[in-house]
Design a protein around this motif. Structure first.
Motif, PDB file in Angstrom:
ATOM      1  N   LEU B 247       0.872  -1.422   0.008  1.00 26.14           N
ATOM      2  CA  LEU B 247       0.134  -0.084   0.019  1.00 26.14           C
ATOM      3  C   LEU B 247       0.891   1.391  -0.094  1.00 26.14           C
ATOM      4  O   LEU B 247       0.365   2.311  -0.119  1.00 26.14           O
ATOM      5  CB  LEU B 247      -0.846   0.226   1.213  1.00 26.14           C
ATOM      6  CG  LEU B 247      -2.070  -1.123   1.283  1.00 26.14           C
ATOM      7  CD1 LEU B 247      -2.966  -0.899   2.701  1.00 26.14           C
ATOM      8  CD2 LEU B 247      -2.941  -0.908   0.110  1.00 26.14           C
ATOM      9  N   PRO B 251      -1.394   2.600   7.708  1.00 19.76           N
ATOM     10  CA  PRO B 251      -2.326   3.256   8.473  1.00 19.76           C
ATOM     11  C   PRO B 251      -2.603   2.996  10.209  1.00 19.76           C
ATOM     12  O   PRO B 251      -2.277   1.859  10.339  1.00 19.76           O
ATOM     13  CB  PRO B 251      -3.796   3.017   8.014  1.00 19.76           C
ATOM     14  CG  PRO B 251      -3.509   1.830   7.331  1.00 19.76           C
ATOM     15  CD  PRO B 251      -2.082   1.620   7.108  1.00 19.76           C
TER      16      PRO B 251
ATOM     17  N   LYS C  92     -14.339   4.219   3.034  1.00 21.48           N
ATOM     18  CA  LYS C  92     -14.891   3.872   4.223  1.00 21.48           C
ATOM     19  C   LYS C  92     -14.006   4.474   5.440  1.00 21.48           C
ATOM     20  O   LYS C  92     -13.999   4.033   6.631  1.00 21.48           O
ATOM     21  CB  LYS C  92     -14.407   2.297   4.546  1.00 21.48           C
ATOM     22  CG  LYS C  92     -15.238   1.278   3.585  1.00 21.48           C
ATOM     23  CD  LYS C  92     -15.153  -0.173   3.705  1.00 21.48           C
ATOM     24  CE  LYS C  92     -16.068  -0.993   2.979  1.00 21.48           C
ATOM     25  NZ  LYS C  92     -15.466  -1.506   1.745  1.00 21.48           N
ATOM     26  N   LEU C  93     -13.739   5.772   4.986  1.00 20.72           N
ATOM     27  CA  LEU C  93     -12.726   6.406   6.090  1.00 20.72           C
ATOM     28  C   LEU C  93     -11.634   5.821   6.520  1.00 20.72           C
ATOM     29  O   LEU C  93     -11.110   6.195   7.604  1.00 20.72           O
ATOM     30  CB  LEU C  93     -13.784   7.067   7.076  1.00 20.72           C
ATOM     31  CG  LEU C  93     -13.422   8.418   7.933  1.00 20.72           C
ATOM     32  CD1 LEU C  93     -13.694   9.522   6.769  1.00 20.72           C
ATOM     33  CD2 LEU C  93     -14.214   8.641   8.903  1.00 20.72           C
ATOM     34  N   ASN C  94     -11.088   4.917   5.795  1.00 16.68           N
ATOM     35  CA  ASN C  94     -10.099   4.297   6.357  1.00 16.68           C
ATOM     36  C   ASN C  94      -8.643   4.266   5.100  1.00 16.68           C
ATOM     37  O   ASN C  94      -8.964   3.791   4.234  1.00 16.68           O
ATOM     38  CB  ASN C  94     -10.543   2.624   6.495  1.00 16.68           C
ATOM     39  CG  ASN C  94      -9.076   1.826   7.043  1.00 16.68           C
ATOM     40  OD1 ASN C  94      -8.317   1.642   6.501  1.00 16.68           O
ATOM     41  ND2 ASN C  94      -9.657   1.033   7.822  1.00 16.68           N
ATOM     42  N   PRO C  95      -7.621   4.998   5.680  1.00 13.20           N
ATOM     43  CA  PRO C  95      -6.540   4.987   4.571  1.00 13.20           C
ATOM     44  C   PRO C  95      -5.973   3.688   4.035  1.00 13.20           C
ATOM     45  O   PRO C  95      -5.838   3.609   2.940  1.00 13.20           O
ATOM     46  CB  PRO C  95      -5.527   5.643   5.527  1.00 13.20           C
ATOM     47  CG  PRO C  95      -5.911   6.197   7.084  1.00 13.20           C
ATOM     48  CD  PRO C  95      -7.210   5.051   7.083  1.00 13.20           C
ATOM     49  N   GLY C  96      -6.220   2.653   4.622  1.00 10.70           N
ATOM     50  CA  GLY C  96      -5.670   1.205   4.039  1.00 10.70           C
ATOM     51  C   GLY C  96      -6.655   1.065   2.840  1.00 10.70           C
ATOM     52  O   GLY C  96      -6.339   0.620   1.962  1.00 10.70           O
ATOM     53  N   GLU C  97      -7.927   1.033   3.182  1.00  3.03           N
ATOM     54  CA  GLU C  97      -8.988   0.658   2.330  1.00  3.03           C
ATOM     55  C   GLU C  97      -8.983   1.759   1.037  1.00  3.03           C
ATOM     56  O   GLU C  97      -9.079   1.427   0.100  1.00  3.03           O
ATOM     57  CB  GLU C  97     -10.238   1.029   2.916  1.00  3.03           C
ATOM     58  CG  GLU C  97     -11.685   0.836   1.854  1.00  3.03           C
ATOM     59  CD  GLU C  97     -11.850  -0.595   1.503  1.00  3.03           C
ATOM     60  OE1 GLU C  97     -11.224  -1.586   2.150  1.00  3.03           O
ATOM     61  OE2 GLU C  97     -12.376  -0.938   0.642  1.00  3.03           O
ATOM     62  N   ALA C  99      -6.354   3.425   0.129  1.00  7.17           N
ATOM     63  CA  ALA C  99      -4.970   2.947  -0.845  1.00  7.17           C
ATOM     64  C   ALA C  99      -5.594   1.967  -1.528  1.00  7.17           C
ATOM     65  O   ALA C  99      -5.135   1.839  -2.927  1.00  7.17           O
ATOM     66  CB  ALA C  99      -3.941   2.566   0.069  1.00  7.17           C
ATOM     67  N   THR C 100      -6.087   0.728  -1.187  1.00  9.09           N
ATOM     68  CA  THR C 100      -6.711  -0.353  -2.062  1.00  9.09           C
ATOM     69  C   THR C 100      -7.548   0.038  -3.127  1.00  9.09           C
ATOM     70  O   THR C 100      -7.394  -0.270  -4.200  1.00  9.09           O
ATOM     71  CB  THR C 100      -7.377  -1.298  -1.262  1.00  9.09           C
ATOM     72  OG1 THR C 100      -6.520  -2.010  -0.228  1.00  9.09           O
ATOM     73  CG2 THR C 100      -8.018  -2.446  -1.992  1.00  9.09           C
ATOM     74  N   ARG C 101      -8.324   0.875  -2.650  1.00  2.75           N
ATOM     75  CA  ARG C 101      -9.398   1.501  -3.743  1.00  2.75           C
ATOM     76  C   ARG C 101      -8.902   2.429  -4.906  1.00  2.75           C
ATOM     77  O   ARG C 101      -9.035   2.315  -6.101  1.00  2.75           O
ATOM     78  CB  ARG C 101     -10.512   2.326  -2.937  1.00  2.75           C
ATOM     79  CG  ARG C 101     -11.448   1.768  -2.219  1.00  2.75           C
ATOM     80  CD  ARG C 101     -12.290   0.824  -3.126  1.00  2.75           C
ATOM     81  NE  ARG C 101     -12.684  -0.298  -2.249  1.00  2.75           N
ATOM     82  CZ  ARG C 101     -12.960  -1.318  -2.960  1.00  2.75           C
ATOM     83  NH1 ARG C 101     -12.950  -1.480  -4.280  1.00  2.75           N
ATOM     84  NH2 ARG C 101     -13.032  -2.448  -2.412  1.00  2.75           N
ATOM     85  N   LEU C 103      -5.593   1.829  -5.735  1.00  3.52           N
ATOM     86  CA  LEU C 103      -4.709   0.862  -6.713  1.00  3.52           C
ATOM     87  C   LEU C 103      -5.866   0.342  -7.882  1.00  3.52           C
ATOM     88  O   LEU C 103      -5.537   0.392  -8.660  1.00  3.52           O
ATOM     89  CB  LEU C 103      -4.178  -0.047  -5.797  1.00  3.52           C
ATOM     90  CG  LEU C 103      -3.122   0.467  -5.110  1.00  3.52           C
ATOM     91  CD1 LEU C 103      -2.614  -0.829  -3.784  1.00  3.52           C
ATOM     92  CD2 LEU C 103      -2.073   0.594  -6.167  1.00  3.52           C
ATOM     93  N   ALA C 125      -2.975   9.041   2.306  1.00  2.00           N
ATOM     94  CA  ALA C 125      -2.798   7.542   1.536  1.00  2.00           C
ATOM     95  C   ALA C 125      -3.043   7.701   0.016  1.00  2.00           C
ATOM     96  O   ALA C 125      -2.377   7.034  -0.732  1.00  2.00           O
ATOM     97  CB  ALA C 125      -3.762   6.715   2.323  1.00  2.00           C
TER      98      ALA C 125
END
Lengths: 294, 328, 417
Positions: B247, B251, C92-97, C99-101, C103, C125
């Motif tokens: 990523l 986070p 979803k207000l989530n940086p990891g999510e 980043a995935t989106r 990508l 992110a």
């Protein structure tokens, strides 16, 4: 830090008691349910939240706060009865993890259902008119509603104590908490006892949610933060002990209140650190049974 | 010649069932699946996430499925691995092949720390301690803003080129990135399989089945538990490090107990105590989340409901149920 | 029976069927080779926003407004007939999510540009992913961490305003009117710190007396332990630097504690959605800043045009502050594409840097060193009576005109001259 007077410290202490009162109510239900059913109810926060929303709904229908005080615990308790009967009962005997896991999933479902029914943003919840404003409690001005919360909690505790000490059903509960095997041998329908205990525990959680609503408003996520903090309370007090839940709840409230006086950033860490310390040094907490359920 | 004089012979090997074959070659089979995986996934980044969460769940499974201890604090192991790998790259400018082992080491050390504190507690208390301790880790990393970026997360984990023995691979290319990460995951499969097949693996299961008997047989139960927990930390730390590289950020939410909850769900969904279960669970969970999110914003309802159905009716999880049906 | 052998080169029925079905399968399969070249495909703008979570309503407003910008671009002919398309995803207000989106948007959807994000961590992110891949990202999240040299890249743009700007505007208004003794209550995270920093810098010019900065952890639901301390300080002004639910709760509890009777409460940012969620009582008398309010349509023709178009497309609804950001973010990118005459990244960057625009709230442009949109800030006060309609919840009491001096300097942000 400006003027750390005795008055300020005492006022802070009082604020801690009021904060602790909500923790106490929430943790009592958790503790009761764990003590009797050995079920860690991860959905307890969701029941708390539902209590607040039932209150919102009653107000929408034109009721007032006093009506809520009666309707909310009844409604949430009924929901609790249904959940125990349909979802949790099939899992008894399968191992201690399964009810925990089930309630974990249940919390997701309950929160999302509330979001669908009531929307994502939440509702403001006004303090009932007669309880608005602040009173001088000698050391400073303190919101009247928070005094009411302390009072209401004390009333619930009294009622619970009377129920457990003075009624025969309460006797069964106390016996069952001490030794479920014997109680069954004596012919008591343990399943029915557990059902009712779960109902009572969740009803109190819903009541706590209603009391908390004027303090912070109502949102679907309100149950998850307090759940983590309440776990601290139940562990510190001893899972299964009501007296422990009361003591620990007030302690945690005061700890949070005092740390925010000296080092507010450490507020949250302090209670989890407290929980870790207790678990390592004395895992059964203040009053819990040692070696509970491996 | 009668039986007395005939040299002692092992019984003829029974015909090998597909199940036994799969178990013996489980790492290889899993690796094969991993190699063709990205071709059937909606997009490659999702396939990578599945690999990573699958590895995370594999590590968790070691403690929960094989040892029988429910931990609610595994996010600390996953997150520490991610952060340490990221910090190595961002603040120390270390190359990726040094950062990944640092991530694994981070997972091992954090597991040792938490394990030493938690390992004497039992049952529900273990779940609670691990949760409390991992929340402490969360707050600590949150406060260390200069190292971790705090609430904004750690950014800048930019690995563009992966240089393997002179061959330069473009890490930005999605498929290349997938296969580089898959290589690590496949290595982890083999290591895990060896561990489980070793005498230590047998002791782990013995402790789960009957602790008193294991103790009576002379095995130190506490040390076994601690070692298993630490090993689990190594796998989760690797998963975290790979996540950081994939990523390019870490986070802060990675350390929150929600992430611990997710791995519990994945492990249960897939099937605990099985080798392929965690991967199946990760695929099921992430695909579900991805697909359901496309139709409705209420994906938590669907995922929660499915989870409850699994707990009630399919406690062996998807893979576990398939195995037991297949065995019949 | 002899088998009929096909003459080489002729097409038997079987072979025809096989070819056609293989072709159909190939066309339907997810990894078909795209024979249609890029020229004919739509201009895609990826739009990751937090559709699930506490800011879902704001996010949906952003999507609506973004769609409006797309529709206006397409109706005006697009880029020589080539239309634009908004590819919305839930972060979803989530940086990891997120980043995935991102990508997914870049690798699978092959978007030309990305606009979006609401939270600070999410924008950073997304930015990390897009800048590594050379994709323009126009952030509509209200935090200026993205402008700092460490995260910035030439592909990064920032349409939204930032806490420094808003607390500056509110501070300039309040410190001249309500007194010099100022107390601060701040959420202890990056965004909170940014807000306080803005207040303190402006406060220096007004010689305020800093009575203390009390920090609270993010996500606090009970301020009863902090408010008595604040009351004891007896401030003229209380600056509350937090956001969303934290802000709603603290304003409610501050009202309960009676703080408003002796102290003027100011906040860097007041959002429409928060005001609606918390209700009139909690926000009553509070002064704060915001990027956009539909009520300024009397002042700017562009606002009126935006409001009218929005009302027409969405059944009479008025756009909110977050919505306007979604609109501005998408429209600036599309306008730059039109001006550049292509979707080539370098050309669009140059076009955006040269852009001077007035799309919804008056004149704006992007500062060169950090691509921050220099814009006005509205100082608003919450209304609890005389509301013309359900959207009439604020009153604009002052405006800070667009001025680079109100931003943090390029050097401060780490950009070399």
């Amino acid at each position: 830090m400006a003027g750390l007077s005795l008055n300020l410290v005492l006022l802070q202490l009082f604020a801690g008691l009021a904060l602790g009162a909500i923790y106490v109510l929430f943790a009592i239900g958790l503790s009761l349910i764990f003590g009797m059913l050995t079920v860690v109810n991860f959905a307890h926060g969701a029941f708390y939240m539902v209590g607040a929303y039932v209150g919102v709904y009653v107000l929408m229908l034109g009721g007032n706060f006093w009506v809520c005080l009666i309707v909310v615990p009844l409604a949430v308790g009924l929901l609790g009865l249904a959940v125990e009967r349909v979802l949790i009962r099939p899992l008894y005997g399968r191992g201690i993890d399964y009810p925990l896991l089930l309630t974990f999933g249940l919390s997701y479902v309950m929160v999302e259902l509330v979001r669908i029914a009531f929307g994502k943003t939440g509702f403001p919840f006004d303090t009932p008119e007669v309880l608005q404003g602040a009173v001088n409690i000698g050391v400073g001005y303190f919101p009247l509603y928070r005094l009411f919360v302390i009072g209401a909690t004390a009333a619930v505790l009294l009622a619970l104590w009377l129920f457990l000490e003075k009624t025969s059903f309460g006797l069964i509960i106390r016996a069952g908490a001490r030794d479920p095997q014997i109680v069954r041998v004596l012919g008591v329908d343990v399943a029915r006892v557990w059902l009712i205990v779960f109902g009572i525990g969740t009803a109190i959680a819903g009541f706590a949610g209603l009391l908390a609503a004027p303090l912070q408003g109502v949102i679907p996520e309100m149950g998850s933060t307090i759940l983590a903090e309440a776990f601290v309370v139940t562990v510190v007090g001893g899972m299964g002990s009501i007296g422990g839940a009361v003591l620990a709840g007030l302690l945690v409230g005061v700890v949070v209140s005092m740390t925010s006086l000296f080092a507010p950033e450490m507020g949250k860490v302090s209670i989890f650190a407290l929980m870790a310390v207790v678990l390592i040094v004395r895992p059964q907490g203040f009053f819990g049974r040692a070696g509970l359920m491996s | 010649m009668n039986e007395m004089t005939q040299p002692y012979r092992l019984a003829e090997a029974a015909p090998v069932s597909w199940f036994q074959f799969a178990t013996r070659h489980r790492a290889s089979i899993a690796s094969l699946v991993v190699l063709v995986f990205p071709l059937v996934m909606p997009f490659t980044a999702l396939a990578v996430n599945i690999l990573i969460y699958g590895l995370y769940a594999l590590g968790f499974n070691l403690v929960y499925g094989y040892l029988g201890l429910l931990s609610f604090g595994h996010a600390a192991l996953f997150g520490t691995g991610a952060y340490l790998c990221g910090i190595a790259i961002v603040h120390f400018a270390l190359p990726w092949y040094a950062a990944i082992p640092i991530g694994i080491l981070g997972g091992l050390l954090m597991a040792a720390l938490i394990g030493v504190l938690a390992i004497r507690t039992r049952g529900i208390y273990f779940a609670m301690v691990t949760m409390a301790l991992s929340q402490c880790v969360y707050y600590l990393f949150y406060q260390a803003v200069d190292w971790t970026g705090g609430e904004n997360g750690l950014r800048g984990i930019n690995v563009r080129v992966v240089d393997i023995l002179g061959v330069k691979l473009d890490f930005i290319n999605p498929l290349t990135r997938y296969y580089v990460i898959a290589a690590f995951v496949i290595a982890a499969f083999f290591v895990l399989s060896r561990i489980l097949a070793s005498p230590f693996g047998a002791v782990i299961e013995a402790v789960r089945e009957n602790e008193t008997r294991a103790k009576a047989s002379g095995y130190d139960v506490t040390v076994t538990r601690l070692l298993t927990f630490i090993l689990s930390g190594g796998f989760c730390g690797l998963a975290g490090a790979l996540q950081a590289l994939h990523l390019s950020i870490v986070p802060i939410e990675i350390l929150h107990y929600d992430t611990s909850g997710i791995v519990v769900m994945i492990a249960l969904l897939g099937g605990m105590g099985t080798f392929f279960g965690p991967m199946v669970g990760a695929a099921a969970f992430l695909l579900l989340e991805n697909l359901v999110s496309v139709w409705t914003v209420h994906w938590q309802l669907i995922v929660g409901a499915i989870f409850m159905i699994c707990v009630l009716f399919f406690p062996a999880g998807i893979w576990g149920t398939l195995i037991s049906r297949g065995k019949r | 029976m002899t088998r009929k052998t096909a003459k080489s080169g002729s097409i038997t029925r079987r072979r025809l069927l096989t070819t056609v079905s293989a072709g159909a399968a190939l066309a339907a399969s997810p990894f078909r080779i795209n024979l249609l070249q890029a020229q004919e495909a739509n201009i895609k703008i990826g739009f990751p926003v937090p559709l699930t979570g506490p800011y879902g309503t704001e996010a949906q407003d952003q999507v609506r407004a973004g769609q409006l910008a797309i529709a206006q671009f397409n109706d005006a002919g697009g880029l020589d007939g080539r239309k634009a398309e908004l590819v919305v995803r839930d972060d979803k207000l989530n940086p990891g999510e997120a980043a995935t989106r991102t990508l997914e948007l870049v690798e699978k959807e092959k978007v030309n540009f990305v606009v979006g994000s609401l939270s600070a961590a999410v924008q950073l992110a997304i930015n990390n992913v897009t800048k590594e891949r050379g994709i323009i990202f126009n952030s509509i999240s209200q935090s200026d961490a993205i402008n700092e040299a460490a995260d910035f890249s030439k592909y990064t743009f920032h349409e939204a305003l930032n806490p420094h700007l808003t607390s500056g505007a509110v501070g300039r208004y309040a410190f001249s009117k309500f007194g010099k003794k100022v107390a601060f209550l701040t959420a202890d995270y990056a965004y909170g710190h940014e807000m306080v920093r803005g207040f303190l810098e402006v406060g220096k010019a007004f010689n305020i007396e800093n009575l203390g900065d009390i920090r609270h952890p993010l996500g606090t639901s009970d301020f009863s332990t902090l408010l008595p301390r604040i009351q004891a300080l007896k401030p003229d002004i209380l600056c509350i630097s937090n956001f969303g639910r934290d802000q709603q709760i603290v304003l409610k509890q501050a009202t309960d504690f009676g703080i408003k009777q002796t102290t003027q409460i100011i906040a860097p940012l007041l959002s429409h959605a928060s005001r609606v969620a918390a209700g009139p009582q909690a926000f009553d008398g509070v002064i704060g800043g915001c990027s956009f309010y539909w009520g300024i349509e009397d002042k700017f023709g562009s606002t009126k045009a935006f409001n009218d178009a929005f009302k027409k497309m969405y059944d009479g609804k008025l756009p909110t502050d977050y919505g306007a950001l979604g609109y501005g973010g998408v429209r600036t990118v599309l306008t730059a594409v039109k001006n550049a005459g292509s979707v080539d990244t370098e050309k669009v960057i140059a076009a955006m840097e040269a852009l001077k625009y007035d799309f919804y709230k008056g004149p704006q442009y992007y500062r060169k060193c950090d691509h921050q949109s220099v814009q006005s800030v509205l100082v608003i006060k919450s209304k609890s009576k005389d509301m013309k309609n359900e959207s009439d919840v604020f009153e604009v009491i002052s405006t800070d005109e667009p001025n680079e001096a109100n931003l943090r300097t390029c050097t401060e942000l780490g950009h070399k001259a």
